[in-house]
Design a protein around this motif. Structure first.
Motif, PDB file in Angstrom:
ATOM      1  N   THR A 161      41.458  48.826  49.658  1.00 20.46           N
ATOM      2  CA  THR A 161      42.284  48.678  48.461  1.00 20.46           C
ATOM      3  C   THR A 161      43.758  48.995  48.696  1.00 20.46           C
ATOM      4  OG1 THR A 161      41.697  50.967  47.849  1.00 20.46           O
ATOM      5  CG2 THR A 161      40.361  49.179  46.907  1.00 20.46           C
ATOM      6  N   ASP A 162      44.122  49.451  49.895  1.00 17.16           N
ATOM      7  CA  ASP A 162      45.521  49.756  50.181  1.00 17.16           C
ATOM      8  C   ASP A 162      46.346  48.467  50.231  1.00 17.16           C
ATOM      9  OD1 ASP A 162      45.372  52.525  50.323  1.00 17.16           O
ATOM     10  OD2 ASP A 162      44.817  52.511  52.439  1.00 17.16           O
ATOM     11  N   ARG A 199      37.694  39.985  50.767  1.00 16.86           N
ATOM     12  CA  ARG A 199      37.267  41.221  50.117  1.00 16.86           C
ATOM     13  C   ARG A 199      37.730  42.461  50.862  1.00 16.86           C
ATOM     14  NH1 ARG A 199      32.824  37.992  49.912  1.00 16.86           N
ATOM     15  NH2 ARG A 199      31.842  39.087  51.656  1.00 16.86           N
ATOM     16  N   TYR A 201      40.309  44.679  53.652  1.00 20.46           N
ATOM     17  CA  TYR A 201      41.748  44.950  53.688  1.00 20.46           C
ATOM     18  C   TYR A 201      42.531  43.726  54.150  1.00 20.46           C
ATOM     19  CZ  TYR A 201      46.213  46.998  55.065  1.00 20.46           C
ATOM     20  OH  TYR A 201      47.552  47.268  55.215  1.00 20.46           O
TER      21      TYR A 201
END
Length: 311
Positions: A161-162, A199, A201
């Motif tokens: 999620t970064d 989905r 990174y």
């Protein structure tokens, strides 16, 4: 500017159980964000130099399973490790050798993906009189037993999620080792993102600025060039040689993609975006000090400049 989320994640991921999380998180971030005192002392013992850095508690047995002559002065070891052994791209190991009092400190030049696939790591060690390096170049054989402990606050380990970061990797000499590990991991993440349909990174760009004395001392150059071809427009490299070749015929395949001279501020400017660039540096202290200042002058915040020094 606040500390980038990738750096917060890195510190959080390495909080060992049973210790005060806030205290260790601050220590890890301060080491990563260029606040550690830069010293040019070249003979400081590895354990002394890294005494304030994070290191795992466990020391794992390991066995040398391959030895490759990477260059005239560098040997690359393939080492089979314990199933519980883990590391992050960019970290180093305390290297324990039976019968050798001094403890070596060597950055991994492989990525975590190789460990997951084959159960091995790789170390590239330059010939030196320091006892651990001397042992590797004169006495180490396939089958030799050693022990290792992972440490270091210098690594790249984003969560899915970064936000994507554009990596600028600046290496001098054998300082390439941890940055090569980071580059390989970045390529692994880029492939994963594609395979997962977006989905995992989302890797940004990655540019390698790498300087060595000679073409022979440009370690891993072929793979670095292959990654630039595999990810056109996303991965790129600039290979520099500071001393003329003594045997141009030997280097004819690589010379067209190398340039002579040291890394300059102009080289850095082309790859610095103060909002997106995350720069990792590793090399001799004078080089790191000069490049760090150039990056600051170009507007890159200090907390986006991470460095590791081994001289």
């Amino acid at each position: 500017m606040s500390v980038p989320s990738i750096l917060r994640t890195a510190a959080r991921n390495f909080l060992p159980p049973g210790r005060g999380s806030s205290r260790l998180r601050c220590r890890a971030l301060s080491s990563c964000s260029n606040t550690r005192k830069m010293s040019s002392k070249r003979q400081m013992d590895h354990l002394e130099k890294t005494s304030k850095d994070y290191r795992q508690n466990a020391v794992y047995p390991a066995q040398v399973c391959g030895i490759i002559q990477e260059s005239d002065t560098v040997k690359r070891l393939r080492i089979s490790v314990h199933p519980d052994f883990t590391f992050k791209a960019g970290q180093w190991v305390d290297f324990f050798i039976p019968g050798v009092e001094k403890v070596g400190g060597f950055s991994m030049c492989s990525c975590p993906g190789l460990l997951q696939r084959e159960g091995v790591i790789e170390l590239a060690v330059k010939k030196a009189l320091h006892p651990p390096a001397h042992w590797i170049h004169t006495a180490c054989t396939v089958g030799a037993h050693v022990a290792m402990r992972v440490g270091g606050n210098f690594f790249f380990d984003p969560r899915p999620t970064d936000p994507p970061a554009d990596l600028l990797l600046v290496a001098g000499g054998v300082g390439i080792n941890p940055l090569y590990s980071v580059l390989l991991h970045a390529a692994h993440l880029a492939r994963q993102h594609h395979a997962s349909g977006g989905r995992d990174y989302r890797m940004g760009s990655a540019h390698m600025l790498y300087s060595a004395k000679s073409v022979q001392e440009l370690l891993f150059k072929n793979t670095i060039l292959e990654l630039s071809r595999e990810f056109p427009g996303q991965f790129s490299c600039d290979l520099r040689v500071t001393e003329p070749s003594q045997d141009p015929a030997r280097d004819q395949d690589i010379l067209p993609v190398t340039r002579r001279g040291r890394i300059t501020e102009a080289d850095l400017r082309a790859h610095v975006d103060p909002q997106r660039t995350l720069c990792y540096l590793c090399g001799p202290p004078p080089m790191i000090e000069a490049i760090s200042q150039s990056l600051i002058d170009l507007g890159l915040p200090k907390d986006r400049i991470l460095f590791e020094k081994w001289w």
